[in-house]
Design an enzyme around this catalytic site. Structure first.
Site, PDB file in Angstrom:
ATOM      1  N   TYR A  70       2.542  11.969   5.671  1.00  0.00           N
ATOM      2  CA  TYR A  70       1.244  11.589   6.076  1.00  0.00           C
ATOM      3  C   TYR A  70       0.267  12.415   5.377  1.00  0.00           C
ATOM      4  O   TYR A  70      -0.792  11.890   5.094  1.00  0.00           O
ATOM      5  CB  TYR A  70       1.029  11.312   7.537  1.00  0.00           C
ATOM      6  CG  TYR A  70       1.829  10.066   7.996  1.00  0.00           C
ATOM      7  CD1 TYR A  70       1.041   8.780   7.756  1.00  0.00           C
ATOM      8  CD2 TYR A  70       3.134   9.759   8.365  1.00  0.00           C
ATOM      9  CE1 TYR A  70       1.636   7.563   8.187  1.00  0.00           C
ATOM     10  CE2 TYR A  70       3.653   8.473   8.986  1.00  0.00           C
ATOM     11  CZ  TYR A  70       2.988   7.512   8.546  1.00  0.00           C
ATOM     12  OH  TYR A  70       3.352   6.199   8.793  1.00  0.00           O
ATOM     13  N   GLN A 104      -2.836  -5.565   7.092  1.00  0.00           N
ATOM     14  CA  GLN A 104      -1.842  -4.859   7.397  1.00  0.00           C
ATOM     15  C   GLN A 104      -1.855  -3.319   7.001  1.00  0.00           C
ATOM     16  O   GLN A 104      -0.891  -2.465   7.250  1.00  0.00           O
ATOM     17  CB  GLN A 104      -0.482  -5.238   7.105  1.00  0.00           C
ATOM     18  CG  GLN A 104      -0.127  -6.760   7.494  1.00  0.00           C
ATOM     19  CD  GLN A 104       0.600  -7.545   6.751  1.00  0.00           C
ATOM     20  OE1 GLN A 104       1.878  -7.507   6.929  1.00  0.00           O
ATOM     21  NE2 GLN A 104       0.344  -8.325   5.474  1.00  0.00           N
ATOM     22  N   HIS A 122      -2.227  -2.772  11.690  1.00  0.00           N
ATOM     23  CA  HIS A 122      -0.970  -1.610  11.755  1.00  0.00           C
ATOM     24  C   HIS A 122      -1.789  -0.222  11.837  1.00  0.00           C
ATOM     25  O   HIS A 122      -1.131   0.746  11.649  1.00  0.00           O
ATOM     26  CB  HIS A 122      -0.256  -1.599  10.511  1.00  0.00           C
ATOM     27  CG  HIS A 122       0.748  -2.665  10.312  1.00  0.00           C
ATOM     28  ND1 HIS A 122       1.157  -3.238   9.274  1.00  0.00           N
ATOM     29  CD2 HIS A 122       0.747  -3.779  11.585  1.00  0.00           C
ATOM     30  CE1 HIS A 122       1.994  -4.603   9.540  1.00  0.00           C
ATOM     31  NE2 HIS A 122       1.785  -4.659  10.865  1.00  0.00           N
ATOM     32  N   CYS A 153      -5.953  19.112  24.615  1.00  0.00           N
ATOM     33  CA  CYS A 153      -4.697  19.565  25.514  1.00  0.00           C
ATOM     34  C   CYS A 153      -3.553  20.314  24.577  1.00  0.00           C
ATOM     35  O   CYS A 153      -2.637  20.738  25.357  1.00  0.00           O
ATOM     36  CB  CYS A 153      -4.205  18.274  26.246  1.00  0.00           C
ATOM     37  SG  CYS A 153      -2.855  17.465  25.103  1.00  0.00           S
ATOM     38  N   GLU A 218       3.457 -12.550  -7.322  1.00  0.00           N
ATOM     39  CA  GLU A 218       4.608 -13.364  -7.591  1.00  0.00           C
ATOM     40  C   GLU A 218       4.583 -14.452  -6.398  1.00  0.00           C
ATOM     41  O   GLU A 218       4.111 -14.068  -5.126  1.00  0.00           O
ATOM     42  CB  GLU A 218       5.778 -12.458  -7.656  1.00  0.00           C
ATOM     43  CG  GLU A 218       5.916 -11.234  -6.524  1.00  0.00           C
ATOM     44  CD  GLU A 218       6.838 -10.083  -6.876  1.00  0.00           C
ATOM     45  OE1 GLU A 218       7.616  -9.868  -5.861  1.00  0.00           O
ATOM     46  OE2 GLU A 218       6.993  -9.827  -8.002  1.00  0.00           O
ATOM     47  N   ALA A 234      -5.063  -9.293  -7.469  1.00  0.00           N
ATOM     48  CA  ALA A 234      -6.091  -9.589  -6.647  1.00  0.00           C
ATOM     49  C   ALA A 234      -7.382  -9.288  -7.058  1.00  0.00           C
ATOM     50  O   ALA A 234      -8.276  -9.729  -6.897  1.00  0.00           O
ATOM     51  CB  ALA A 234      -5.623  -8.883  -5.201  1.00  0.00           C
TER      52      ALA A 234
HETATM   53  P1  OAD Z   1       4.651  -5.080   0.385  1.00  0.00           P
HETATM   54  O1  OAD Z   1       4.800  -3.690  -0.229  1.00  0.00           O
HETATM   55  O2  OAD Z   1       5.807  -5.561   1.045  1.00  0.00           O
HETATM   56  O3  OAD Z   1       4.087  -6.210  -0.652  1.00  0.00           O
HETATM   57  C1  OAD Z   1       3.355  -6.039  -1.594  1.00  0.00           C
HETATM   58  C2  OAD Z   1       2.882  -7.222  -2.075  1.00  0.00           C
HETATM   59  O4  OAD Z   1       1.802  -7.309  -2.862  1.00  0.00           O
HETATM   60  C3  OAD Z   1       4.074  -7.979  -2.835  1.00  0.00           C
HETATM   61  O5  OAD Z   1       4.413  -9.168  -2.490  1.00  0.00           O
HETATM   62  C4  OAD Z   1       3.418  -7.751  -4.263  1.00  0.00           C
HETATM   63  O6  OAD Z   1       3.939  -9.047  -4.782  1.00  0.00           O
HETATM   64  C5  OAD Z   1       2.032  -8.005  -4.076  1.00  0.00           C
HETATM   65  N1  OAD Z   1       1.082  -7.441  -5.096  1.00  0.00           N
HETATM   66  C6  OAD Z   1       1.453  -6.365  -5.636  1.00  0.00           C
HETATM   67  N2  OAD Z   1       0.309  -6.042  -6.472  1.00  0.00           N
HETATM   68  C7  OAD Z   1      -0.367  -7.078  -6.397  1.00  0.00           C
HETATM   69  C8  OAD Z   1      -1.860  -7.204  -7.033  1.00  0.00           C
HETATM   70  N3  OAD Z   1      -2.405  -6.422  -7.804  1.00  0.00           N
HETATM   71  N4  OAD Z   1      -2.371  -8.308  -6.601  1.00  0.00           N
HETATM   72  C9  OAD Z   1      -1.844  -9.289  -5.863  1.00  0.00           C
HETATM   73  N5  OAD Z   1      -0.640  -9.040  -5.293  1.00  0.00           N
HETATM   74  C10 OAD Z   1       0.073  -7.738  -5.491  1.00  0.00           C
HETATM   75  O7  OAD Z   1       3.479  -4.827   1.451  1.00  0.00           O
HETATM   76  P2  OAD Z   1       3.130  -5.560   2.719  1.00  0.00           P
HETATM   77  O8  OAD Z   1       3.242  -6.885   2.725  1.00  0.00           O
HETATM   78  O9  OAD Z   1       1.737  -5.133   2.965  1.00  0.00           O
HETATM   79  O10 OAD Z   1       4.079  -1.875   7.854  1.00  0.00           O
HETATM   80  O11 OAD Z   1       3.800  -5.011   3.990  1.00  0.00           O
HETATM   81  C11 OAD Z   1       3.671  -5.091   5.187  1.00  0.00           C
HETATM   82  C12 OAD Z   1       4.070  -4.175   5.992  1.00  0.00           C
HETATM   83  O12 OAD Z   1       5.297  -3.487   5.842  1.00  0.00           O
HETATM   84  C13 OAD Z   1       3.167  -2.935   6.006  1.00  0.00           C
HETATM   85  O13 OAD Z   1       1.853  -2.863   6.578  1.00  0.00           O
HETATM   86  C14 OAD Z   1       4.100  -1.735   6.510  1.00  0.00           C
HETATM   87  C15 OAD Z   1       5.187  -2.213   5.804  1.00  0.00           C
HETATM   88  O14 OAD Z   1       6.311  -1.756   6.232  1.00  0.00           O
HETATM   89  C16 OAD Z   1       4.058  -1.042   8.794  1.00  0.00           C
HETATM   90  O15 OAD Z   1       3.745   0.084   8.359  1.00  0.00           O
HETATM   91  C17 OAD Z   1       4.105  -1.406  10.150  1.00  0.00           C
END
Ligand code: OAD
Length: 245
Positions: A70, A104, A122, A153, A218, A234
């Site tokens: 972290y 998220q 999250h 504490c 994708e 995006a």
């Molecule tokens: P992921 O890493 O699973 O997915 C990222 C998504 O963003 C993929 O579908 C990519 O295709 C897309 N992507 C990447 N670059 C991009 C761009 N420039 N423009 C548009 N799309 C793009 O991430 P999350 O879906 O956020 O949870 O993952 C969800 C959760 O899983 C996170 O919040 C975290 C993780 O484990 C916790 O920590 C609880």
């Protein structure tokens, strides 16, 4: 297939005619700011998968290792800035009467950009919680000591983020569901839509009659169930969507 102008015009017209818009974002919206995504090629830290370190078991076994992870992320994030996708959502919030942004991401970039009605499902990397007295505080020190302690504490601090296997805060979850159930249009941006319950929000919005538009590099598992999928970055597509609103 890359998003074409007609698709962008269609999505823009849905936004223009909406009283209530809810946006769900994932790691992909921050990729162009330099934040590594979770499941991509760069989703590794020193040979560990982020998804193996972000667990209560990992923290119980080796809190120093998890804090090192972290601290590395805090150090990285401290210097990163929101990109045009974050900024476009600030513009959208100014134009839409009832706007909610569910993220998220724990990277704080939506707040840094100026988004206001933000639901951080999250948690947030700049917030810490004492594992003993449960005191929650914002802390932007970088780096924190390897085993940071509570000023109240002396208990061990942990990041105020939701780890795998942990429950989401019920109040935050309820706000996210309420924003999902009530929207006319939902934008789902940069999420692989595999982690629940965030992954089900687009489908709930759809079932409630909202138009759901996905913005992603994708296709995802949900793409075919949504109204429109805009394929691309995006940081390029969102500014086009809000242009002239
Ligand atoms: P992921 O890493 O699973 O997915 C990222 C998504 O963003 C993929 O579908 C990519 O295709 C897309 N992507 C990447 N670059 C991009 C761009 N420039 N423009 C548009 N799309 C793009 O991430 P999350 O879906 O956020 O949870 O993952 C969800 C959760 O899983 C996170 O919040 C975290 C993780 O484990 C916790 O920590 C609880």
């Amino acid at each position: 297939m890359a998003a074409d102008d007609a698709d962008i015009r269609q999505a823009r017209s849905w936004l223009t005619s909406s009283e209530r818009v809810t946006v769900l974002t994932g790691a992909g919206i921050s990729a162009e700011s330099g934040v590594p995504t979770f499941r991509g090629e760069d989703g590794l830290w020193q040979g560990f998968r982020a998804t193996d370190l972000a667990t209560p078991q990992a923290f119980a076994r080796d809190p120093k290792l998890v804090w090192n992870f972290y601290n590395w992320r805090r150090q990285l994030l401290a210097s990163l800035q929101p990109n045009p996708a974050h900024t476009a959502l600030v513009t959208l919030e100014e134009k839409i009467p009832h706007f909610s942004l569910i993220t998220q991401n724990i990277d704080d970039l939506h707040r840094k950009a100026g988004s206001k009605n933000l639901i951080e499902m999250h948690g947030n990397i700049w917030i810490v919680r004492c594992t003993r007295c449960q005191e929650v505080t914002r802390n932007e020190e970088v780096p924190l000591p390897e085993l940071p302690s509570c000023p109240e504490c002396g208990g061990l601090l942990r990041p105020q983020v939701v780890w795998f296997g942990e429950q989401l805060d019920p109040d935050i979850l309820e706000r996210a569901f309420a924003a999902t159930r009530s929207c006319d249009t939902m934008l789902v941006v940069g999420t692989s839509a595999v982690v629940q319950p965030a992954a089900s929000l687009a489908i709930i919005a759809k079932e409630q009659g909202a138009r759901v538009v996905e913005v992603n590099l994708e296709p995802t598992v949900y793409t075919h169930q949504l109204d429109l999928a805009l394929q691309g970055k995006a940081g390029e597509l969102l500014p086009q969507l809000v242009e002239g609103l």
